[in-house]
Enzyme design. Structure first.
Site, PDB file in Angstrom:
ATOM      1  N   GLU A  66      15.009  18.984  30.425  1.00  0.00           N
ATOM      2  CA  GLU A  66      13.662  19.530  30.177  1.00  0.00           C
ATOM      3  C   GLU A  66      13.727  21.054  30.114  1.00  0.00           C
ATOM      4  OE1 GLU A  66      10.833  17.885  32.985  1.00  0.00           O
ATOM      5  OE2 GLU A  66      11.871  15.957  33.016  1.00  0.00           O
TER       6      GLU A  66
ATOM      7  N   GLU B 119      12.631  13.229  40.448  1.00  0.00           N
ATOM      8  CA  GLU B 119      12.106  14.146  41.463  1.00  0.00           C
ATOM      9  C   GLU B 119      11.900  13.531  42.845  1.00  0.00           C
ATOM     10  OE1 GLU B 119       8.581  15.890  39.751  1.00  0.00           O
ATOM     11  OE2 GLU B 119       9.676  16.739  38.066  1.00  0.00           O
TER      12      GLU B 119
ATOM     13  N   SER C 205      20.065  58.816   3.971  1.00  0.00           N
ATOM     14  CA  SER C 205      18.895  57.993   4.200  1.00  0.00           C
ATOM     15  C   SER C 205      17.635  58.633   3.623  1.00  0.00           C
ATOM     16  CB  SER C 205      18.791  57.744   5.701  1.00  0.00           C
ATOM     17  OG  SER C 205      18.042  56.626   5.937  1.00  0.00           O
TER      18      SER C 205
HETATM   19  C1  XIL Z   1       4.834  17.101  32.318  1.00  0.00           C
HETATM   20  C2  XIL Z   1       4.176  16.983  30.964  1.00  0.00           C
HETATM   21  O1  XIL Z   1       4.816  17.850  30.084  1.00  0.00           O
HETATM   22  C3  XIL Z   1       2.719  17.309  31.082  1.00  0.00           C
HETATM   23  O2  XIL Z   1       2.047  17.086  29.847  1.00  0.00           O
HETATM   24  C4  XIL Z   1       2.066  16.473  32.160  1.00  0.00           C
HETATM   25  O3  XIL Z   1       0.730  16.845  32.330  1.00  0.00           O
HETATM   26  C5  XIL Z   1       2.805  16.628  33.452  1.00  0.00           C
HETATM   27  O4  XIL Z   1       4.167  16.324  33.255  1.00  0.00           O
HETATM   28  N1  XIL Z   1       8.993  17.234  35.159  1.00  0.00           N
HETATM   29  C6  XIL Z   1       9.028  16.082  34.430  1.00  0.00           C
HETATM   30  C7  XIL Z   1       8.131  15.917  33.266  1.00  0.00           C
HETATM   31  O5  XIL Z   1       9.886  15.219  34.680  1.00  0.00           O
HETATM   32  O6  XIL Z   1       7.750  14.591  33.083  1.00  0.00           O
HETATM   33  C8  XIL Z   1       6.929  16.789  33.397  1.00  0.00           C
HETATM   34  O7  XIL Z   1       6.169  16.664  32.207  1.00  0.00           O
HETATM   35  C9  XIL Z   1       7.348  18.207  33.650  1.00  0.00           C
HETATM   36  C10 XIL Z   1       8.086  18.323  34.953  1.00  0.00           C
END
Ligand code: XIL
Length: 726
Positions: A280, A161, A629
């Site tokens: 994700e 990010e 039916s």
């Molecule tokens: C999230 C987790 O799922 C949460 O438990 C935590 O509080 C915050 O991070 N992008 C990512 C992940 O790369 O690491 C993030 O995960 C979600 C968004």
């Protein structure tokens, strides 16, 4: 139709119905996702400590997934919170779980602005350090983590990010409004510029010459962000930075993105990298995506059915695109195991497993894709559906049985057509470039007539394109898919046709007027040699949710009779189609359905009325009863109780007779039983055989390629009619 189907399949004993009937269905039965996607990409899941220690959750992971990401345990702030302080406990337990089970991991993540080891930016006195000090610390961090786990890791999210989001053309930097930088204004960036990205990748490559190194980000499908990521990765790669792949996080929702947006990003990124991972994936049920979050936590509330359908459809669409790009996509990872675990909160219902770790239908839909349909384009020979209202082009059907819909609803958020391929809850339409909702079924529909409706933002409506037909206890839209044998119910121009009459009669037992439709064959009432002919009568019942209009209209009972008579296949007879009082029954109470009220109406009131007002042959051997039916259920109950009234009996997807139920074998001249081959064909075949073995004149029909719908029953009527009154 679905409701009708479920009620009736109960009677027919169909297994498919149980899912929709509310009995638990195990959507995880069958192979795991990882096996279904063997020839495509690995399927991953992000895990927490409970997921890898609870046996039930472990079983899900082992069955479904062949890639694991630690949700939080490996993040710099978690594993390395202070200089010299390492929290390896949880991180190791996840790695060891994977080692023991032979599952490879995605290492997430080595460098990120969030959940970061912020101590790296300051010295012991809290003063900012020079970038060289930061790099030294970052290098030591990356080397330690990578060396500890590289044996079980095949891909690392090295930098997470680092790029700015869309929609911020300007930003404040040092108190001044300036043109927004393509980079996120993180502490990393402020200290080092984009050099920190290059450094992180270099450190990772030093430590792991073999693992794939990824740049990972969200909102990669947004036009601006996609290009910023592309430019950055290209610039880095041109400068020799070892970036192997791009991770598209995939925090999407049930409305967004569409296939084009997704493909644009995949195509763009594959110009510069050989590996794309969907790192994700989750689909929330609100309209947000990417990094702007509104969490839906708290006590779990059920997800409205239409949202489930939207989510299932969105999963189906996204995976279809992923499969299409399997040459560049080599992993798809769900972000969390279940809705309960989801970082978005349980009420976003974003995953294929629910808050109780039960598989949702989404899992089945993602898993049981049809490879042949993935690459198939329906023939473009669509024509207006024969059920359309005058002048309406849509819905359309093509020669293969695909149906195409078009609905104007400019401000709607979602439009779903209840017709579609098995189990999917319908066809989800999408807005075209003119803002009109359009869509085509994923595959060919069963031939014959189907009821359907639209669900617009959760509300149920008819399609203004088509005529309405009484089914599901209301007037629903209808569509007619061409059938190979459709001639037997065709409206032929060169033959004489009979009449349909609407009959109103007072029912004393009910204390109100009742309706029936009566089919009178062509020639009825004619005087031949000074006499009017009298006719046998078939009492023909509709199913649950239907009424006295269903057989004559969508059942095409009159046309079937006209054709049979014109072709000399039967001698003319009358058909009486009365409302069978089936619709007041609630589903839970079908077991208590006795047809006693209707028996009174039929035998004490309707039959005398018909015999008094029409030219009937008013005796048992000129009277038949059949029903589809729930009307079959009615028929069975009444014919067994009152064998002195009817001489011919027919059950159409409406159960079976057992020989021992029929007290006097001579009381019935002919028994017909039929259903679709997608219902309970073995039940019908067995029952017909046992009736024949017991000496009854019984006959069956298993209708090819049809389910609990009207083409099955049209075919049944066609066959049965040829044996009545002989
Ligand atoms: C999230 C987790 O799922 C949460 O438990 C935590 O509080 C915050 O991070 N992008 C990512 C992940 O790369 O690491 C993030 O995960 C979600 C968004």
């Amino acid at each position: 139709m679905k409701k009708l189907f479920l009620a009736l399949s109960l009677i027919a004993g169909s297994i498919t119905a149980s899912a929709q009937w509310g009995r638990p269905v195990d959507y995880s039965a069958g192979q795991g996702l990882k096996d279904a996607y063997k020839g495509y990409f690995t399927i991953g899941v992000a895990v927490n400590k409970f997921n890898v220690s609870d046996p039930a959750q472990v079983a899900i992971i082992k069955k479904q997934y062949n890639s694991v990401t630690a949700e939080n345990a490996w993040k710099p702030g978690e594993i390395h919170p202070k200089e010299g302080v390492w929290n390896f406990g949880l991180a190791d337990s996840i790695a060891n779980f994977c080692r023991e089970n032979g599952i490879k991991m995605r290492g997430h993540c080595l460098c990120w602005h969030s959940q970061f080891a912020d101590w790296m930016f300051v010295d012991k006195k809290g003063k900012p350090v020079k970038k060289e000090v930061f790099y030294e610390r970052l290098r030591e961090h990356i080397h330690t983590v990578v060396n500890r786990y590289k044996d079980v890791v095949y891909a690392w999210d090295v930098v997470n990010e680092a790029m700015a989001d869309d929609g911020r053309p300007f930003e404040f930097v040092n108190g001044k409004m300036v043109k927004a930088s393509p980079y996120r204004q993180s502490r990393h960036f402020k200290l080092c510029g984009d050099e920190f990205i290059a450094k992180a990748f270099e450190f990772a490559r030093e430590a792991d010459p073999d693992g794939l190194l990824f740049y990972n980000d969200y909102s990669c499908v947004d036009n601006g962000k996609r290009e910023r990521i592309y430019d950055m990765v290209k610039k880095m790669k041109d400068a020799g930075v070892p970036i192997d792949g791009i991770g598209m996080q995939g925090h999407y929702n049930i409305y967004f993105p569409d296939e084009d947006q997704l493909e644009k990003a995949i195509n763009r990124f594959s110009e510069i990298v050989k590996h794309i991972h969907i790192t994700e994936l989750d689909l929330r049920t609100n309209t947000e995506s990417g990094g702007q979050l509104m969490f839906s936590r708290g006590e779990a509330k059920p997800q409205p059915a239409y949202m489930q359908t939207l989510q299932e459809d969105q999963y189906a669409r996204l995976f279809k695109v992923f499969r299409k790009h399997k040459d560049v996509i080599d992993n798809v990872t769900f972000w969390n195991l279940s809705d309960k675990d989801s970082w978005l909160g349980v009420n976003n219902h974003p995953l294929p497993f629910d808050e109780n770790f039960k598989a949702k239908r989404s899992l089945q839909i993602i898993r049981d894709f049809d490879e042949a349909l993935d690459n198939y384009q329906p023939k473009e020979d669509f024509v207006p559906n024969p059920c359309n209202q005058p002048g309406q082009e849509y819905p359309m059907v093509n020669s293969e049985g695909y149906a195409r819909f078009r609905v104007e609803a400019p401000d709607a958020k979602s439009v779903i057509v209840s017709l579609g391929l098995g189990g999917r809850g319908g066809t989800v339409l999408r807005k075209d470039k003119d803002g009109v909702w359009v869509g085509t079924t994923d595959g060919p529909m069963d031939p014959g007539f189907h009821y359907y409706h639209l669900t617009i933002d959760g509300g149920v409506f008819n399609d203004p394109g088509t005529h309405n037909y009484f089914g599901s206890c209301r007037w629903e839209s209808g569509i007619e898919i061409p059938a190979p044998d459709q001639d037997f119910y065709a409206e032929r121009t060169n033959i004489p046709h009979g009449n349909m009459q609407k009959v109103l009669f007072y029912s004393k037992s009910l204390g109100k007027m009742q309706e029936a439709t009566v089919y009178l064959p062509y020639g009825y009432g004619k005087v031949v040699k000074g006499k009017q002919e009298r006719y046998p009568v078939l009492y023909l019942q509709h199913g649950w949710g239907e009424n006295e209009t269903s057989w004559p209209v969508q059942g095409k009972a009159g046309l079937i009779m006209d054709n049979l008579i014109a072709d000399g296949k039967i001698k003319p007879f009358i058909i009486v189609m009365a409302y069978g009082l089936t619709n007041d029954f609630k589903f839970g109470s079908i077991g208590r359905f006795t047809a006693e009220e209707f028996e009174k109406v039929l035998i004490d009131e309707l039959i005398p009325h018909i015999d008094a007002n029409f030219l009937t042959k008013a005796d048992k051997w000129n009277r038949a009863m059949a029903g589809l039916s729930m009307g079959g259920m009615t028929t069975k109950l009444i014919t067994l109780r009152r064998p002195e009234v009817f001489g011919y009996w027919g059950l159409l997807s409406g159960g079976q007779y057992a020989p021992e139920e029929i007290k006097d074998p001579k009381c019935v001249k002919y028994i017909f039983e039929g259903c679709g081959d997608k219902e309970n064909p073995e039940g019908i075949n067995k029952s017909v055989k046992s009736l024949q073995d017991a000496g009854f004149n019984a006959e069956g029909l298993v209708s090819e390629g049809t389910a609990h719908e009207f083409l099955t029953w049209r075919r049944c009527l066609y066959k049965m009619a040829q044996k009545l009154f002989k």
